[in-house]
Scaffold this active site. Structure first.
Site, short mmCIF file in Angstrom:
data_model
loop_
_atom_site.label_atom_id
_atom_site.label_comp_id
_atom_site.label_asym_id
_atom_site.label_seq_id
_atom_site.Cartn_x
_atom_site.Cartn_y
_atom_site.Cartn_z
N CYS A 149 26.42 23.83 30.60
CA CYS A 149 27.57 24.01 29.68
C CYS A 149 28.87 23.44 30.21
O CYS A 149 29.91 23.54 29.56
CB CYS A 149 27.73 25.49 29.33
SG CYS A 149 28.49 26.46 30.66
N ASN A 185 35.34 56.78 57.70
CA ASN A 185 36.16 55.58 57.83
C ASN A 185 37.04 55.71 59.06
O ASN A 185 37.55 56.78 59.36
CB ASN A 185 37.05 55.42 56.58
CG ASN A 185 37.50 53.98 56.38
OD1 ASN A 185 36.67 53.10 56.24
ND2 ASN A 185 38.80 53.75 56.37
N ILE A 203 29.38 42.42 48.99
CA ILE A 203 28.80 41.26 48.32
C ILE A 203 27.80 40.57 49.22
O ILE A 203 27.34 39.47 48.94
CB ILE A 203 29.93 40.26 47.95
CG1 ILE A 203 30.76 39.87 49.19
CG2 ILE A 203 30.86 40.90 46.90
CD1 ILE A 203 31.82 38.82 48.92
N PHE A 213 38.34 43.35 54.88
CA PHE A 213 39.44 42.67 54.19
C PHE A 213 40.80 43.01 54.77
O PHE A 213 41.67 42.14 54.88
CB PHE A 213 39.41 43.03 52.70
CG PHE A 213 38.21 42.48 52.01
CD1 PHE A 213 38.21 41.19 51.53
CD2 PHE A 213 37.05 43.23 51.87
CE1 PHE A 213 37.08 40.65 50.92
CE2 PHE A 213 35.92 42.71 51.27
CZ PHE A 213 35.93 41.42 50.79
N CYS A 263 27.34 30.29 36.80
CA CYS A 263 28.28 29.63 35.89
C CYS A 263 29.12 30.71 35.21
O CYS A 263 28.58 31.70 34.73
CB CYS A 263 27.50 28.83 34.85
SG CYS A 263 28.53 28.32 33.46
N SER A 319 35.38 52.19 53.50
CA SER A 319 36.25 51.59 52.47
C SER A 319 37.65 52.15 52.59
O SER A 319 37.84 53.36 52.79
CB SER A 319 35.71 51.87 51.06
OG SER A 319 36.62 51.34 50.10
N CYS A 357 28.72 23.61 35.67
CA CYS A 357 27.37 23.92 35.22
C CYS A 357 26.71 22.71 34.56
O CYS A 357 27.34 22.00 33.77
CB CYS A 357 27.48 25.08 34.22
SG CYS A 357 25.92 25.61 33.50
N HIS A 401 31.13 44.62 42.87
CA HIS A 401 31.88 43.38 43.02
C HIS A 401 30.98 42.16 43.17
O HIS A 401 31.40 41.13 43.68
CB HIS A 401 32.87 43.49 44.20
CG HIS A 401 33.94 44.52 43.98
ND1 HIS A 401 34.69 45.07 45.00
CD2 HIS A 401 34.40 45.10 42.83
CE1 HIS A 401 35.55 45.95 44.49
NE2 HIS A 401 35.39 45.99 43.19
P1 OAD Z 1 38.79 47.13 53.39
O1 OAD Z 1 38.92 46.02 54.38
O2 OAD Z 1 39.94 47.37 52.49
O3 OAD Z 1 38.52 48.51 54.15
C1 OAD Z 1 37.51 48.61 55.12
C2 OAD Z 1 37.74 49.90 55.88
O4 OAD Z 1 36.66 50.06 56.79
C3 OAD Z 1 39.02 49.92 56.67
O5 OAD Z 1 39.78 51.07 56.34
C4 OAD Z 1 38.56 49.97 58.16
O6 OAD Z 1 39.35 50.82 58.95
C5 OAD Z 1 37.16 50.53 58.03
N1 OAD Z 1 36.21 50.05 59.06
C6 OAD Z 1 35.94 48.77 59.42
N2 OAD Z 1 34.96 48.73 60.34
C7 OAD Z 1 34.61 50.02 60.59
C8 OAD Z 1 33.67 50.64 61.46
N3 OAD Z 1 32.84 49.93 62.25
N4 OAD Z 1 33.60 52.00 61.45
C9 OAD Z 1 34.42 52.74 60.66
N5 OAD Z 1 35.32 52.21 59.81
C10 OAD Z 1 35.42 50.86 59.77
O7 OAD Z 1 37.42 46.88 52.59
P2 OAD Z 1 36.94 47.54 51.21
O8 OAD Z 1 37.47 48.91 51.06
O9 OAD Z 1 35.49 47.33 51.12
O10 OAD Z 1 37.02 43.29 46.46
O11 OAD Z 1 37.67 46.60 50.18
C11 OAD Z 1 37.55 46.86 48.81
C12 OAD Z 1 37.58 45.58 48.02
O12 OAD Z 1 38.76 44.83 48.36
C13 OAD Z 1 36.46 44.61 48.34
O13 OAD Z 1 35.26 44.92 47.66
C14 OAD Z 1 37.02 43.29 47.89
C15 OAD Z 1 38.41 43.43 48.48
O14 OAD Z 1 39.38 42.69 47.82
C16 OAD Z 1 37.29 42.18 45.76
O15 OAD Z 1 37.50 41.13 46.30
C17 OAD Z 1 37.32 42.36 44.29
ZN ZN Z 2 26.94 27.23 32.17
#
Ligand code: OAD
Ligand code: ZN
Length: 246
Positions: free
Chosen positions: A155, A218, A101, A33, A127, A193, A152, A119
């Protein structure tokens, strides 16, 4: 050095809870992201209330989802997923908590009940009124036929990917199970993350407070690096590859 220490911590642990983010799936071709080129660097998130209120927002949301379909359909578990699945089969990992996801933990061999999806899941739809499940194929056909995102059949409320959007309630059962796992484990490993999205980012803190050792793997630093027992700023596939077993 970090990998050696990680090996020791894994060998000593009895109950390891991995907590994964989008970084574990980038080697599978799915963008994260917040890295350069990440989803939120290209598109603004569509909050849940906008999805509910606006047909235009629902159409845009589904157009984005269909544009990603080739990527999700072709994605196979990476080295990180496979290493965690090996530890799961060995009885060291009771379950994985994920913000992802993409269904790749299930695809790597975790039983569905052992994947806590905070998530939701984008490989099917639901729906938002009655919770009825739909296959994406059905949504796509209706979208193509009607030129608009469908409601849906039971509903008449909007159908959405089975994911949690910003502003949408977190799933109760998943939150409870993730809490219990975080408090009961002796090793908690946050993998790929940025740890900026709450309440999900609260689980590493919770585990650490409950007495577990905390490892963060990370590429980039996170706000929780200073409470971790071990931080590995390195590629996930490279770091976890050595732990892929049978
Ligand atoms: P992010 O994109 O915020 O963070 C991913 C992290 O993984 C970053 O800090 C990158 O540096 C690291 N990264 C990527 N590829 C890598 C690799 N090959 N080796 C080591 N590190 C790597 O993603 P999330 O933390 O998953 O939620 O994001 C959290 C939530 O924000 C998601 O679940 C989603 C998003 O909005 C919703 O939409 C509700
Ligand atoms: Zn429905």
């Amino acid at each position: 050095r970090g990998i050696e220490r990680l090996g020791d911590l894994i060998a000593e642990a009895r109950a390891i809870v991995p907590f994964t983010g989008a970084g574990i799936s980038t080697e599978c071709g799915i963008p994260d992201f917040r890295s350069p080129g990440g989803i939120w660097t290209r598109n603004r998130p569509i909050p849940f209330d906008e999805f509910v209120a606006s047909q235009e927002a629902r159409d845009e949301s589904w157009r984005r989802r269909f544009a990603m379909e080739q990527i999700f359909a072709a994605a196979k578990p990476g080295r990180g997923h496979r290493a965690l699945a090996s530890l799961y089969r060995a009885g060291k990992v009771p379950a994985v908590i994920t913000q992802n996801i993409d269904n790749l933990h299930q695809a790597s061999g975790f039983a569905p009940e052992h994947v806590i999806e905070l998530h939701g899941n984008t490989t099917y739809a639901r729906c938002i009124g009655c919770g009825q499940s739909y296959q994406l194929d059905w949504v796509k056909r209706r979208f193509d036929d009607d030129g608009a995102a469908p409601n849906c059949t039971a509903c008449d409320e909007p159908v959405k990917t089975a994911t949690i959007s910003f502003g949408q309630m977190m799933p109760d059962d998943e939150m409870q199970r993730a809490t219990a796992l975080s408090q009961a484990c002796d090793l908690f490993i946050a993998i790929g993350s940025s740890l900026v999205v709450w309440p999900a980012a609260g689980f590493p803190v919770m585990a650490k407070r409950a007495g577990a050792r905390l490892v963060i793997i990370n590429r980039e630093p996170t706000d929780q690096d200073d409470i971790a027992d071990l931080v590995i700023h390195h590629d996930i596939g490279e770091t976890l590859g050595p732990f892929v077993g049978n």
